[in-house]
Design an enzyme around this catalytic site. Structure first.
Site, short mmCIF file in Angstrom:
data_model
loop_
_atom_site.label_atom_id
_atom_site.label_comp_id
_atom_site.label_asym_id
_atom_site.label_seq_id
_atom_site.Cartn_x
_atom_site.Cartn_y
_atom_site.Cartn_z
N LYS A 1 -0.02 5.96 8.24
CA LYS A 1 0.87 5.46 9.28
C LYS A 1 0.88 6.44 10.45
CE LYS A 1 3.21 2.21 8.72
NZ LYS A 1 4.37 1.87 7.91
N CYS B 1 21.46 -17.31 44.04
CA CYS B 1 20.63 -16.10 44.17
C CYS B 1 19.16 -16.45 43.94
CB CYS B 1 21.09 -15.05 43.16
SG CYS B 1 20.04 -13.57 43.13
N LEU C 1 0.83 -1.20 0.00
CA LEU C 1 0.00 0.00 0.00
C LEU C 1 0.87 1.25 0.00
CD1 LEU C 1 -2.67 -0.98 2.67
CD2 LEU C 1 -3.05 -0.78 0.22
N LYS D 1 -4.77 -1.10 10.21
CA LYS D 1 -3.66 -1.71 9.47
C LYS D 1 -2.87 -2.56 10.47
CE LYS D 1 0.32 -0.68 6.52
NZ LYS D 1 1.29 -1.47 7.29
N LYS E 1 -9.92 2.20 1.91
CA LYS E 1 -10.16 1.44 0.69
C LYS E 1 -11.45 1.90 0.02
CE LYS E 1 -8.16 -2.80 2.66
NZ LYS E 1 -8.46 -4.20 3.07
N CYS F 1 24.05 -7.02 44.34
CA CYS F 1 22.77 -7.57 43.90
C CYS F 1 21.69 -7.22 44.93
CB CYS F 1 22.86 -9.09 43.76
SG CYS F 1 21.27 -9.89 43.44
#
Length: 665
Positions: free
Chosen positions: A310, A425, A84, A114, A286, A402
């Site tokens: 878009k 861990c 398109l 779309k 369309k 950690c």
């Protein structure tokens, strides 16, 4: 711009767009957002319009999509699956409307979403599903019949059947399914897909339909390509007819008589995209009447009766309030930004991943910053840029501790991630267990991810070593755990104690140490005790090893958590010595590549035979390959071996070679 500069810019754009076409359509691994691609594409169109002599046959503006990867049988489309023409503003939609009205009178438009997925065609003969194919380049696609058959919403037999029907649709992956898949891939230490579109495309093009079936794909049908035995005159009539036949059609569309109604419909679809369970990247306008479509015709690439709009990625400023560190299942410390809530693509966003230290440093992201947020692909929130810092702000560094277990967290020289070093861990326990019990590791049949998750959830295990001390009475009490399943689990755990040393080394999950490196360690040192005593220099000196693996191994075995884990495994009676040491060197100096399905041996067993007699195995064929051992359904490795004149052996010939070597000695 003069012609010389235009030629140079157009050549660069063509090369860049062709590269991104291949990444998007063929490899399902895009590197830029659709909107950025569209911007490059539009610029090339402008140059070719101003300088028509710059148009080349291979220009992306002259093609639809890209060629497939030749994994499947080619399918020539009798009716081309056209692309398109894109528009990016309401003015361009108005231009489209003027062009249509200059050819036909009083057009009625259908405006629909779309979808952002993989375009396919489905063929039915006498109501029975016969073939499914991808769009490919619009003229030739790939046969993916069996993979499409696995999509539950695809009707295998139509309720009322025309003689022949070909429909066009879009295969997609729901956002919830995508998130579930990425979590599983991460758990298996595999690279997750970038977005649902790539996941859908990659899943549909799997050679094994069972994999496609597991991915829970879905689709929408939005066009009739060909039909025999029934007459249709309008697009909305066709959509209702397809729905009656049992197809999952476009879920909503608007019928519009005026340009203003078209623009309003485009705006409405744009407003709802953030709340949908599937991805859309635009709206499609369309002409409704098929006879008017025929009068309008098509260019060499686009229909003149349809146009896509878009949506640009929505970007908004907000404030970064804090950075939260989460520990993933692979031990990676991931920084997550906490923001003042902002609405993007129809949903409220207050969190976004900041990926890693490199990303934070590159954009100089600091707590208190005003930043620009957007949703990548309208799904995943991301920081685009920093607008401003607060006067007293400081550069941010991911902590070296950690947050889950308090152990040291280090950044490997060869990757961007900062990782917790503790093998026990809690945050990465499940991933460790899945790897530890896997086929190439300790091979505990019956202890799949779902069972392990149950064991962890019910606090029956908190370390791989706990598997060997499980209370089977408590296991039998678990949901969906029958007596037979518990017995099989107990037997598999018991068997694993006798595994060779290399399996245990691999099961530990040492960074940078795969199965082959584990075999090198076991073959060189023969016992866990000797590996524990080895200096980094001694490790690096092992042929096929190297400094990176040596450093990683030494660092792993120096951890307090590793010592505790090995102590408990030894207490459980797990084997700590090599069993299949090299018996002799009859295959010394020879490199083998295994491919296909062998009659009696698994490829792993054949590889172990090669290594037991001093040979090496490799995963790729090169001029240095001594032999390729090929079974049924051998693929590209066999082809390459033939091209390079590398000797190819059957399983029987390989076993005979081993016997001959003994005789010669």
């Amino acid at each position: 711009m003069d012609a010389a500069k235009a030629k140079e810019e157009a050549a660069g754009l063509r090369q860049e767009l062709l590269y991104h076409n291949k990444k998007y359509y063929t490899e399902d691994a895009p590197e830029i957002e659709d909107y950025e691609y569209d911007r490059l594409y539009r610029r090339l169109e402008e140059l070719e319009e101003e300088f028509p002599e710059l148009i080349t046959p291979d220009s992306p503006t002259q093609k639809v999509g890209a060629k497939g990867m030749n994994l499947f049988t080619p399918v020539a489309h009798t009716v081309p699956l056209e692309s398109l023409q894109d528009s990016f503003s309401e003015e361009e939609i108005a231009d489209f409307d003027r062009r249509v009205r200059s050819v036909v009178q009083n057009p009625i438009y259908i405006v629909e979403p779309k979808f952002d997925g993989l375009s396919v065609a489905l063929e039915y003969r006498n109501g029975v599903y016969e073939r499914g194919s991808t769009r490919g380049d619009g003229l030739v696609g790939e046969d993916v019949t069996e993979n499409i058959r696995t999509i539950r919403s695809v009707p295998q037999k139509l309720k009322e059947s025309p003689d022949f029907l070909e429909v066009r649709g879009e295969v997609y992956m729901a956002h919830s399914v995508f998130e579930e898949l990425c979590a599983q891939l991460e758990l298996n230490q595999e690279k997750p897909f970038k977005n649902p579109r790539n996941a859908a495309a990659g899943s549909l093009r799997q050679k094994d339909p069972r994999i496609a079936a597991k991915r829970k794909l879905d689709l929408f049908i939005f066009n009739v390509q060909q039909i025999q035995g029934t007459e249709l005159s309008y697009h909305d009539e066709a959509l209702e007819y397809l729905k009656k036949l049992g197809f999952p059609v476009t879920p909503f569309y608007r019928k519009c008589e005026t340009l203003e109604q078209v623009l309003q419909a485009v705006r409405e679809i744009g407003e709802m995209r953030g709340s949908l369970e599937y991805s859309i990247d635009g709206a499609v306008i369309k002409v409704n009447s098929f006879s008017q479509r025929q009068a309008l015709g098509s260019t060499s690439k686009f229909p003149k009766w349809a146009q896509a709009f878009k949506y640009p990625p929505e970007e908004k400023p907000t404030k970064l309030l804090n950075i939260e560190i989460n520990v993933g299942r692979t031990g990676v410390l991931t920084p997550t930004g906490l923001f003042e809530p902002v609405t993007l693509a129809g949903t409220t966003v207050s969190r976004a991943t900041l990926h890693n230290q490199d990303f934070i440093t590159e954009k100089d992201i600091r707590i208190g910053d005003t930043v620009i947020l957007r949703k990548a692909g309208d799904i995943i929130p991301e920081v685009v840029s920093v607008v401003s810092h607060e006067s007293d702000s400081k550069p941010y560094q991911i902590p070296q501790i950690c947050p889950s277990c308090g152990s040291p967290a280090v950044r490997d020289d060869n990757e961007a991630a900062t990782r917790c070093t503790n093998t026990e861990c809690p945050a990465q326990l499940l991933r460790h267990l899945i790897h530890f019990t896997s086929r190439d590791a300790m091979d505990m049949d019956g202890l799949g991810p779902a069972v392990l998750e149950q064991l962890v959830k019910n606090q029956l295990i908190s370390s791989p070593a706990d598997l060997y001390f499980l209370s089977m009475e408590k296991v039998r009490e678990l949901e969906r755990m029958g007596e037979k399943s518990a017995q099989n689990m107990e037997a598999a755990i018991k068997r694993s104690k006798q595994n060779d040393l290399y399996r245990l080394i691999y099961a530990l999950g040492i960074p940078h140490v795969g199965l082959k490196a584990a075999k090198l360690l076991a073959g060189h040192f023969h016992s866990m005790v000797r590996i524990l005593e080895a200096a980094e220099e001694e490790l690096a000196a092992i042929e096929g090893f190297g400094p990176i693996m040596a450093k990683s191994v030494r660092a792993y075995f120096d951890l307090e958590g590793t010592a505790h884990l090995l102590s408990r495994l030894q207490e459980a009676g797990v084997n700590m010595a090599a069993q299949n040491a090299v018996e002799d060197l009859r295959l010394a100096g020879k490199t083998f590549v295994l491919t296909g399905t062998l009659p009696t041996l698994t490829r792993q067993e054949a590889g172990e035979l090669v290594e037991r007699f001093g040979g090496k195995t490799s995963s790729s064929v090169s001029k240095k390959t001594s032999y390729v051992i090929a079974g049924e359904e051998a693929g590209s490795k066999l082809v390459k071996a033939q091209q390079l004149n590398v000797p190819v052996l059957s399983e029987a010939e390989f076993l005979a070679m081993l016997e001959e070597s003994v005789t010669e000695e």
